[in-house]
Design a protein around this motif. Sequence first.
Motif, PDB file in Angstrom:
ATOM      1  N   ALA A 183      32.470  73.802  26.402  1.00 27.12           N
ATOM      2  CA  ALA A 183      31.799  75.177  25.467  1.00 27.12           C
ATOM      3  C   ALA A 183      33.070  75.771  24.551  1.00 27.12           C
ATOM      4  N   ARG A 184      32.749  76.074  23.411  1.00 26.64           N
ATOM      5  CA  ARG A 184      33.712  76.414  22.504  1.00 26.64           C
ATOM      6  C   ARG A 184      34.871  77.447  23.075  1.00 26.64           C
ATOM      7  N   ASN A 185      35.874  77.116  22.576  1.00 28.49           N
ATOM      8  CA  ASN A 185      37.245  77.745  22.906  1.00 28.49           C
ATOM      9  C   ASN A 185      37.870  77.446  24.321  1.00 28.49           C
ATOM     10  N   LYS A 186      36.788  76.771  25.177  1.00 23.25           N
ATOM     11  CA  LYS A 186      37.454  76.484  26.575  1.00 23.25           C
ATOM     12  C   LYS A 186      38.533  75.070  26.442  1.00 23.25           C
ATOM     13  N   ASP A 187      39.580  75.439  27.607  1.00 26.73           N
ATOM     14  CA  ASP A 187      40.481  74.286  27.575  1.00 26.73           C
ATOM     15  C   ASP A 187      39.782  73.311  28.394  1.00 26.73           C
ATOM     16  N   LEU A 188      40.146  71.914  27.809  1.00 24.70           N
ATOM     17  CA  LEU A 188      39.717  70.582  28.280  1.00 24.70           C
ATOM     18  C   LEU A 188      40.701  70.352  29.402  1.00 24.70           C
ATOM     19  N   GLN A 189      42.083  70.497  28.826  1.00 21.81           N
ATOM     20  CA  GLN A 189      43.118  70.567  29.915  1.00 21.81           C
ATOM     21  C   GLN A 189      44.192  71.588  29.945  1.00 21.81           C
ATOM     22  N   ARG A 203      31.288  64.658  19.599  1.00 20.40           N
ATOM     23  CA  ARG A 203      31.033  66.011  18.900  1.00 20.40           C
ATOM     24  C   ARG A 203      31.907  67.003  19.154  1.00 20.40           C
ATOM     25  N   GLY A 204      32.327  67.800  17.890  1.00 21.57           N
ATOM     26  CA  GLY A 204      33.510  68.934  18.390  1.00 21.57           C
ATOM     27  C   GLY A 204      34.891  68.624  17.689  1.00 21.57           C
ATOM     28  N   ILE A 205      35.739  69.617  17.858  1.00 20.98           N
ATOM     29  CA  ILE A 205      37.071  69.443  17.407  1.00 20.98           C
ATOM     30  C   ILE A 205      37.833  69.862  18.555  1.00 20.98           C
ATOM     31  N   ALA A 206      39.038  69.152  18.669  1.00 15.63           N
ATOM     32  CA  ALA A 206      39.995  69.631  19.549  1.00 15.63           C
ATOM     33  C   ALA A 206      41.376  70.038  19.299  1.00 15.63           C
ATOM     34  N   ARG A 207      42.082  71.023  19.724  1.00 15.00           N
ATOM     35  CA  ARG A 207      43.423  70.838  19.432  1.00 15.00           C
ATOM     36  C   ARG A 207      44.401  70.820  20.681  1.00 15.00           C
ATOM     37  N   ILE A 208      45.542  70.468  20.085  1.00 13.67           N
ATOM     38  CA  ILE A 208      46.468  70.490  21.308  1.00 13.67           C
ATOM     39  C   ILE A 208      47.509  71.478  21.072  1.00 13.67           C
ATOM     40  N   TYR A 209      47.673  72.305  21.853  1.00 10.48           N
ATOM     41  CA  TYR A 209      48.508  73.662  21.529  1.00 10.48           C
ATOM     42  C   TYR A 209      49.464  74.135  22.838  1.00 10.48           C
ATOM     43  N   TYR A 210      50.657  74.491  22.456  1.00  6.78           N
ATOM     44  CA  TYR A 210      51.605  74.967  23.446  1.00  6.78           C
ATOM     45  C   TYR A 210      52.203  76.148  23.166  1.00  6.78           C
ATOM     46  N   ILE A 251      45.098  71.008  25.860  1.00  9.91           N
ATOM     47  CA  ILE A 251      43.990  70.619  24.959  1.00  9.91           C
ATOM     48  C   ILE A 251      42.650  71.758  24.942  1.00  9.91           C
ATOM     49  N   GLN A 252      42.362  72.062  23.815  1.00  6.31           N
ATOM     50  CA  GLN A 252      41.200  73.219  23.876  1.00  6.31           C
ATOM     51  C   GLN A 252      40.178  72.738  22.610  1.00  6.31           C
ATOM     52  N   MET A 253      38.903  73.033  23.190  1.00  8.95           N
ATOM     53  CA  MET A 253      37.880  72.498  22.201  1.00  8.95           C
ATOM     54  C   MET A 253      37.397  73.871  21.148  1.00  8.95           C
ATOM     55  N   LEU A 254      37.477  73.763  20.086  1.00  5.73           N
ATOM     56  CA  LEU A 254      37.339  74.507  19.226  1.00  5.73           C
ATOM     57  C   LEU A 254      35.910  74.826  18.756  1.00  5.73           C
ATOM     58  N   GLU A 255      34.943  73.824  19.197  1.00  3.43           N
ATOM     59  CA  GLU A 255      33.576  73.964  19.090  1.00  3.43           C
ATOM     60  C   GLU A 255      32.889  73.659  20.345  1.00  3.43           C
ATOM     61  N   ASP A 256      31.456  73.999  20.651  1.00  2.17           N
ATOM     62  CA  ASP A 256      30.884  73.387  21.693  1.00  2.17           C
ATOM     63  C   ASP A 256      30.864  71.844  21.436  1.00  2.17           C
ATOM     64  N   SER A 257      31.294  71.075  22.392  1.00  3.44           N
ATOM     65  CA  SER A 257      31.644  69.645  22.217  1.00  3.44           C
ATOM     66  C   SER A 257      31.023  68.716  23.207  1.00  3.44           C
ATOM     67  N   GLU A 258      30.815  67.459  22.919  1.00  2.00           N
ATOM     68  CA  GLU A 258      30.451  66.476  23.734  1.00  2.00           C
ATOM     69  C   GLU A 258      31.500  65.468  23.718  1.00  2.00           C
ATOM     70  N   ILE A 259      32.084  65.290  25.001  1.00  3.47           N
ATOM     71  CA  ILE A 259      33.192  64.329  25.182  1.00  3.47           C
ATOM     72  C   ILE A 259      33.016  63.244  26.138  1.00  3.47           C
ATOM     73  N   ILE A 260      33.362  61.998  26.102  1.00  2.96           N
ATOM     74  CA  ILE A 260      33.565  61.194  27.052  1.00  2.96           C
ATOM     75  C   ILE A 260      34.891  61.117  27.611  1.00  2.96           C
ATOM     76  N   ALA A 261      35.048  61.381  29.015  1.00  2.00           N
ATOM     77  CA  ALA A 261      36.376  61.171  29.681  1.00  2.00           C
ATOM     78  C   ALA A 261      36.574  59.914  30.252  1.00  2.00           C
ATOM     79  N   ILE A 262      37.812  59.200  29.943  1.00  2.00           N
ATOM     80  CA  ILE A 262      38.039  57.711  30.332  1.00  2.00           C
ATOM     81  C   ILE A 262      39.310  58.073  31.429  1.00  2.00           C
ATOM     82  N   ASP A 263      39.012  57.637  32.612  1.00  2.00           N
ATOM     83  CA  ASP A 263      39.922  57.755  33.664  1.00  2.00           C
ATOM     84  C   ASP A 263      40.911  56.940  33.609  1.00  2.00           C
ATOM     85  N   ALA A 264      42.222  57.348  33.330  1.00  2.00           N
ATOM     86  CA  ALA A 264      43.307  56.512  32.857  1.00  2.00           C
ATOM     87  C   ALA A 264      43.828  55.586  33.869  1.00  2.00           C
TER      88      ALA A 264
END
Lengths: 187, 187
Positions: free
Chosen positions: B32-38, B52-59, B93-106
């Motif tokens: 969801a929008r504004n939620k942290d992915l990590q 789909r969406g936009i992420a930002r990395i912040y600290y 990492i925060q998503m700035l819009e409702d987003s679709e992500i594919i998570a790849i297990d590193a």
Amino acid sequence: MKQLYRYFQQFSPLSAAAKAALEPICTAMHIARNKDLQKIGHTCKTIYFISRGIARIYYYKGDTDITESFAFENSIVVRVESLFTGRPSRKAIQMLEDSEIIAIDATALFKLYDVYPEIERLFRKIFEASHVDMINRIEGIQFHTAEERYKSLLKEAPDIIRRVPLKYIASYLGITQVSLSRIRAKR
Amino acid sequence: MKQLYRYFQQFSPLSAAAKAALEPICTAMHIARNKDLQKIGHTCKTIYFISRGIARIYYYKGDTDITESFAFENSIVVRVESLFTGRPSRKAIQMLEDSEIIAIDATALFKLYDVYPEIERLFRKIFEASHVDMINRIEGIQFHTAEERYKSLLKEAPDIIRRVPLKYIASYLGITQVSLSRIRAKR
DNA sequence: CAGCCTGTTTTACATATGATAAATAATCAG
DNA sequence: CTGATTATTTATCATATGTAAAACAGGCTG
């Protein structure tokens, strides 16, 4: 070559076969103080390991000389943005002291990647480490004052002051020489 | 997954076997929008592809929120300095819009590197490209004025202004929001 | 040794950006 | 729709850094 293999060892082990394959694509060379190792406009097809000496990567913004980075002994110097894209670089590599270099032919190296995945892995890790350095550098430039940046440079590389002219350090820190002089005068 | 493979295709081809091996380590997710992915403090063990969406990395520097970078759809977002070092990240990492992500297990991905050198090569090239971006960014931050940086951002990503709050853009550019506002007022 | 480069510091002034606070504007929840 | 919250702009003042020019210092070369 021993020094080079010791450097490699930090990142990833190499089999004797891989070492033997690397040997013929490495060339030892001597570069005199203040000479360019690679000129502006050249497309980077060589990876350099510095056995002795200091390198700086620089370019011109208008007619001012700007230092992008320094590299010390026991590290690699490469114009990544050219090597990885195959495009000519607007940057040059200059040696600031009489230096001993090992030149690794990158075209030949990339062919070795197909035969020795361990070599591809080694260089992947080497460049990953410098990738991390770049990210930390961005943080430094973006959110520390010039004075903080100068102090942390002194901490990381205390002898840089003795070995590198201040004018180069100033542009590396993103400030003018006058400004650096002011910061130094505070202490 | 189709979109992801199309993205991979830009860098390096993959065999059907390699694709099949990747499939099980990828997970689609919605954020969801504004939620942290990590979260801050987490050690990065996942590579995210943004469908789909936009992420930002912040600290945080003290108590100010600083945006290190943005990532748009059809690109990868990762806290490289944590993934490559195995150390916890001070960044989120925060998503700035409702987003679709594919998570790849590193962790699983790195194991696949041993079996499929073509996968190691693919990700090597993906990260090399972002390494080059970082180097170009340093040049931008270090030797362009805030106004030049703002204009070139507009040129590269014109819709960022509509999609991202200016306060985040300001810290990304290395200036305060007030300063960005002044620059915008000039036009 | 003298003179000339080149590098570094200092001075004076101009300007961009930061900090703080207040005024608007936009967004969102009830 | 309305009030409250958040985002953005504007105003004011302080400060760091830039620009330009001159002074100073050190090292190299004839």
